[in-house]
Design a protein around this motif. Structure first.
Motif, PDB file in Angstrom:
ATOM      1  N   HIS A  57       0.995  -0.884   0.327  1.00 20.98           N
ATOM      2  CA  HIS A  57      -0.331   0.080   0.018  1.00 20.98           C
ATOM      3  C   HIS A  57       0.742   0.714   0.258  1.00 20.98           C
ATOM      4  O   HIS A  57       0.760   2.390  -0.678  1.00 20.98           O
ATOM      5  N   SER A  58       1.864   0.770   0.837  1.00 19.12           N
ATOM      6  CA  SER A  58       3.194   2.514   0.953  1.00 19.12           C
ATOM      7  C   SER A  58       3.421   2.511  -0.394  1.00 19.12           C
ATOM      8  O   SER A  58       3.604   3.427  -0.881  1.00 19.12           O
ATOM      9  N   LEU A  59       3.930   1.419  -1.615  1.00 13.68           N
ATOM     10  CA  LEU A  59       3.993   1.662  -3.319  1.00 13.68           C
ATOM     11  C   LEU A  59       3.343   1.924  -3.402  1.00 13.68           C
ATOM     12  O   LEU A  59       3.626   2.845  -4.552  1.00 13.68           O
ATOM     13  N   GLY A  60       1.986   1.708  -3.173  1.00 14.69           N
ATOM     14  CA  GLY A  60       0.479   2.219  -4.377  1.00 14.69           C
ATOM     15  C   GLY A  60       0.731   3.399  -4.162  1.00 14.69           C
ATOM     16  O   GLY A  60       0.638   4.492  -5.415  1.00 14.69           O
ATOM     17  N   ILE A  61       0.894   3.895  -2.701  1.00 11.59           N
ATOM     18  CA  ILE A  61       1.487   5.373  -2.283  1.00 11.59           C
ATOM     19  C   ILE A  61       2.413   6.491  -3.251  1.00 11.59           C
ATOM     20  O   ILE A  61       2.431   7.493  -3.405  1.00 11.59           O
ATOM     21  N   GLU A  62       3.722   5.596  -3.072  1.00 12.49           N
ATOM     22  CA  GLU A  62       4.934   6.452  -3.814  1.00 12.49           C
ATOM     23  C   GLU A  62       4.273   6.676  -5.183  1.00 12.49           C
ATOM     24  O   GLU A  62       5.167   7.741  -5.811  1.00 12.49           O
ATOM     25  N   LEU A  63       3.866   5.002  -6.367  1.00 13.17           N
ATOM     26  CA  LEU A  63       3.717   5.280  -7.497  1.00 13.17           C
ATOM     27  C   LEU A  63       3.024   6.819  -7.547  1.00 13.17           C
ATOM     28  O   LEU A  63       3.312   6.663  -8.362  1.00 13.17           O
ATOM     29  N   GLY A  79     -11.362  -4.408   6.774  1.00  6.94           N
ATOM     30  CA  GLY A  79     -11.730  -3.672   6.700  1.00  6.94           C
ATOM     31  C   GLY A  79     -11.950  -2.483   7.752  1.00  6.94           C
ATOM     32  O   GLY A  79     -10.687  -2.117   7.672  1.00  6.94           O
ATOM     33  N   PRO A  80     -12.851  -1.611   7.792  1.00  8.91           N
ATOM     34  CA  PRO A  80     -12.422  -0.091   8.624  1.00  8.91           C
ATOM     35  C   PRO A  80     -11.856  -0.654   9.705  1.00  8.91           C
ATOM     36  O   PRO A  80     -11.631   0.645  10.133  1.00  8.91           O
ATOM     37  N   GLY A  81     -11.622  -1.195  10.617  1.00  2.56           N
ATOM     38  CA  GLY A  81     -10.546  -1.441  11.813  1.00  2.56           C
ATOM     39  C   GLY A  81      -9.158  -1.730  11.889  1.00  2.56           C
ATOM     40  O   GLY A  81      -8.447  -1.434  12.487  1.00  2.56           O
ATOM     41  N   ASP A  82      -8.831  -1.543  10.512  1.00  5.20           N
ATOM     42  CA  ASP A  82      -7.341  -1.955  10.271  1.00  5.20           C
ATOM     43  C   ASP A  82      -7.095   0.022  10.277  1.00  5.20           C
ATOM     44  O   ASP A  82      -7.956   1.048   9.976  1.00  5.20           O
ATOM     45  N   ASN A  83      -5.590  -0.015  11.087  1.00  2.00           N
ATOM     46  CA  ASN A  83      -5.001   1.354  11.460  1.00  2.00           C
ATOM     47  C   ASN A  83      -4.712   1.824  10.426  1.00  2.00           C
ATOM     48  O   ASN A  83      -5.084   3.297  10.240  1.00  2.00           O
ATOM     49  N   TRP A  84      -3.729   1.424   8.992  1.00  2.56           N
ATOM     50  CA  TRP A  84      -3.125   1.874   8.434  1.00  2.56           C
ATOM     51  C   TRP A  84      -4.019   2.346   7.573  1.00  2.56           C
ATOM     52  O   TRP A  84      -3.927   3.561   6.639  1.00  2.56           O
ATOM     53  N   ALA A  85      -4.871   1.285   6.827  1.00  4.43           N
ATOM     54  CA  ALA A  85      -6.494   2.191   6.200  1.00  4.43           C
ATOM     55  C   ALA A  85      -6.942   2.812   6.333  1.00  4.43           C
ATOM     56  O   ALA A  85      -6.986   4.096   5.897  1.00  4.43           O
ATOM     57  N   SER A  86      -7.218   3.380   7.967  1.00  2.81           N
ATOM     58  CA  SER A  86      -8.035   4.244   8.608  1.00  2.81           C
ATOM     59  C   SER A  86      -7.402   5.389   8.663  1.00  2.81           C
ATOM     60  O   SER A  86      -7.712   6.437   7.887  1.00  2.81           O
ATOM     61  N   GLU A  87      -6.254   6.158   8.602  1.00  4.28           N
ATOM     62  CA  GLU A  87      -5.056   6.712   8.652  1.00  4.28           C
ATOM     63  C   GLU A  87      -5.224   7.493   7.475  1.00  4.28           C
ATOM     64  O   GLU A  87      -4.438   8.247   6.980  1.00  4.28           O
ATOM     65  N   ASN A  88      -4.960   6.267   5.766  1.00  3.06           N
ATOM     66  CA  ASN A  88      -4.264   6.862   4.649  1.00  3.06           C
ATOM     67  C   ASN A  88      -5.576   6.408   3.247  1.00  3.06           C
ATOM     68  O   ASN A  88      -5.733   7.241   2.449  1.00  3.06           O
ATOM     69  N   CYS A  89      -7.313   6.076   3.924  1.00  2.27           N
ATOM     70  CA  CYS A  89      -7.896   6.487   3.262  1.00  2.27           C
ATOM     71  C   CYS A  89      -8.878   7.607   2.859  1.00  2.27           C
ATOM     72  O   CYS A  89      -8.737   7.783   4.300  1.00  2.27           O
ATOM     73  N   GLY A  90      -9.210   8.095   2.112  1.00  2.78           N
ATOM     74  CA  GLY A  90      -9.434   9.873   1.715  1.00  2.78           C
ATOM     75  C   GLY A  90      -8.987  10.749   2.340  1.00  2.78           C
ATOM     76  O   GLY A  90      -8.840  11.500   2.593  1.00  2.78           O
ATOM     77  N   LYS A  91      -7.252  10.425   2.793  1.00  2.00           N
ATOM     78  CA  LYS A  91      -6.408  11.479   2.910  1.00  2.00           C
ATOM     79  C   LYS A  91      -6.207  11.547   1.427  1.00  2.00           C
ATOM     80  O   LYS A  91      -6.327  11.097   0.431  1.00  2.00           O
ATOM     81  N   ALA A  92      -6.135  13.533   1.544  1.00  2.00           N
ATOM     82  CA  ALA A  92      -5.484  14.059  -0.042  1.00  2.00           C
ATOM     83  C   ALA A  92      -4.314  14.163   0.149  1.00  2.00           C
ATOM     84  O   ALA A  92      -2.989  14.077   1.065  1.00  2.00           O
ATOM     85  N   TYR A  93      -3.534  14.294  -1.278  1.00  2.00           N
ATOM     86  CA  TYR A  93      -2.089  13.807  -1.003  1.00  2.00           C
ATOM     87  C   TYR A  93      -2.119  14.953  -3.006  1.00  2.00           C
ATOM     88  O   TYR A  93      -3.157  14.456  -3.258  1.00  2.00           O
ATOM     89  N   VAL A  98      -6.953   9.229  -3.378  1.00  2.00           N
ATOM     90  CA  VAL A  98      -6.933   7.627  -2.672  1.00  2.00           C
ATOM     91  C   VAL A  98      -8.288   7.395  -3.032  1.00  2.00           C
ATOM     92  O   VAL A  98      -8.919   8.452  -2.010  1.00  2.00           O
ATOM     93  N   ASP A  99      -8.456   6.240  -2.896  1.00  2.00           N
ATOM     94  CA  ASP A  99     -10.062   5.479  -2.449  1.00  2.00           C
ATOM     95  C   ASP A  99      -9.775   4.090  -2.092  1.00  2.00           C
ATOM     96  O   ASP A  99      -8.746   3.879  -1.939  1.00  2.00           O
ATOM     97  N   CYS A 100     -10.315   3.723  -0.827  1.00  2.00           N
ATOM     98  CA  CYS A 100     -10.694   2.610  -0.370  1.00  2.00           C
ATOM     99  C   CYS A 100     -11.814   1.745  -0.622  1.00  2.00           C
ATOM    100  O   CYS A 100     -12.223   2.450  -0.377  1.00  2.00           O
ATOM    101  N   PHE A 101     -11.417   0.345  -1.003  1.00  2.00           N
ATOM    102  CA  PHE A 101     -13.174  -0.061  -1.134  1.00  2.00           C
ATOM    103  C   PHE A 101     -13.119  -1.470  -0.180  1.00  2.00           C
ATOM    104  O   PHE A 101     -11.736  -1.872   0.106  1.00  2.00           O
ATOM    105  N   LEU A 102     -13.403  -2.563   0.166  1.00  2.00           N
ATOM    106  CA  LEU A 102     -13.692  -3.219   1.018  1.00  2.00           C
ATOM    107  C   LEU A 102     -14.261  -4.550  -0.320  1.00  2.00           C
ATOM    108  O   LEU A 102     -15.181  -4.429  -0.281  1.00  2.00           O
ATOM    109  N   PRO A 103     -12.962  -5.063  -0.428  1.00  2.00           N
ATOM    110  CA  PRO A 103     -14.251  -6.468  -1.892  1.00  2.00           C
ATOM    111  C   PRO A 103     -14.923  -6.883  -1.084  1.00  2.00           C
ATOM    112  O   PRO A 103     -15.574  -7.394  -0.471  1.00  2.00           O
ATOM    113  N   ASP A 104     -15.559  -7.529  -2.616  1.00  2.00           N
ATOM    114  CA  ASP A 104     -16.443  -8.431  -2.382  1.00  2.00           C
ATOM    115  C   ASP A 104     -16.103  -9.279  -3.655  1.00  2.00           C
ATOM    116  O   ASP A 104     -17.393  -9.351  -4.156  1.00  2.00           O
ATOM    117  N   PRO A 105     -16.665 -10.792  -3.146  1.00  2.00           N
ATOM    118  CA  PRO A 105     -16.033 -10.990  -1.831  1.00  2.00           C
ATOM    119  C   PRO A 105     -14.706 -10.764  -1.436  1.00  2.00           C
ATOM    120  O   PRO A 105     -13.671 -10.381  -2.313  1.00  2.00           O
TER     121      PRO A 105
END
Length: 185
Positions: A57-63, A79-93, A98-105
């Motif tokens: 995920h950090s590499l994706g942000i670097e790219l 899901g939303p309980g993940d700390n890294w995702a909570s800190e970076n999803c929706g963050k302005a760069y 940056v957009d995040c999603f929960l895959p189904d399945p």
């Protein structure tokens, strides 16, 4: 006395098992350890597949920061309980979204379906896909079933122990078998 009579048979079985293990290791090298990755080129989006190691995920942000695409999409199947995702999803760069999603399945197949959905919605023709090294080949296999555009596969480093590599060989091979049994997207 019986064991001595069976010794040649036991040696043949042990030798056969060793040969199968060696054949699996050699066959898996270009698939899991040194998979085909692609040269970076500008794309419509950077799509980062989920997993335990957040370095991808950090590499994706670097790219994204390097300007390879105007959109970075992060899968976070935990899901939303993940700390890294909570800190970076929706963050302005600057320069990209940056957009995040929960895959189904919550699998590579669910992520591939999301690539297809977003490609249709936004008109994507080329996507950079970031995952970790042992997953590259299987991810390409699954994603190509859902996305007709160009996939640029990029690997984040994998620092695995010998046991970790053995586990990945088994896990990714099982994933290939599952994908074969579930054709289509």
């Amino acid at each position: 006395m019986r064991l001595r009579n069976n010794w040649p048979s036991i040696r043949v079985v042990v030798a056969s098992i060793c040969m199968l293990v060696i054949a699996a290791l050699v066959t898996g090298l270009p698939v899991y350890v040194r998979p085909q990755t692609d040269s970076l080129r500008p794309a419509d989006a950077i799509f980062v597949l989920g997993g335990e190691d957040w370095r991808r995920h950090s590499l994706g942000i670097e790219l994204g920061m390097a300007g390879w695409a105007p959109k970075v999409v992060l899968s976070h199947p935990d899901g939303p309980g993940d700390n890294w995702a909570s800190e970076n999803c929706g963050k302005a760069y600057p320069g990209f979204e940056v957009d995040c999603f929960l895959p189904d399945p919550s699998t590579t197949r669910g992520e591939a379906r999301e690539v297809r959905r977003r490609a249709e919605q936004y008109g994507w023709n080329r996507v950079i896909v970031v995952t970790y090294t042992p997953h590259i080949s299987r991810a390409r296999f699954v994603l190509q079933r859902c996305f007709d555009g160009e996939l640029i596969m990029v690997a984040s480093p994998a620092e695995l122990s010998l046991w970790g590599w053995a586990s990945e060989y088994l896990y990714q091979t099982a994933g290939y078998l599952k994908a074969e049994l579930e054709p289509g997207c």
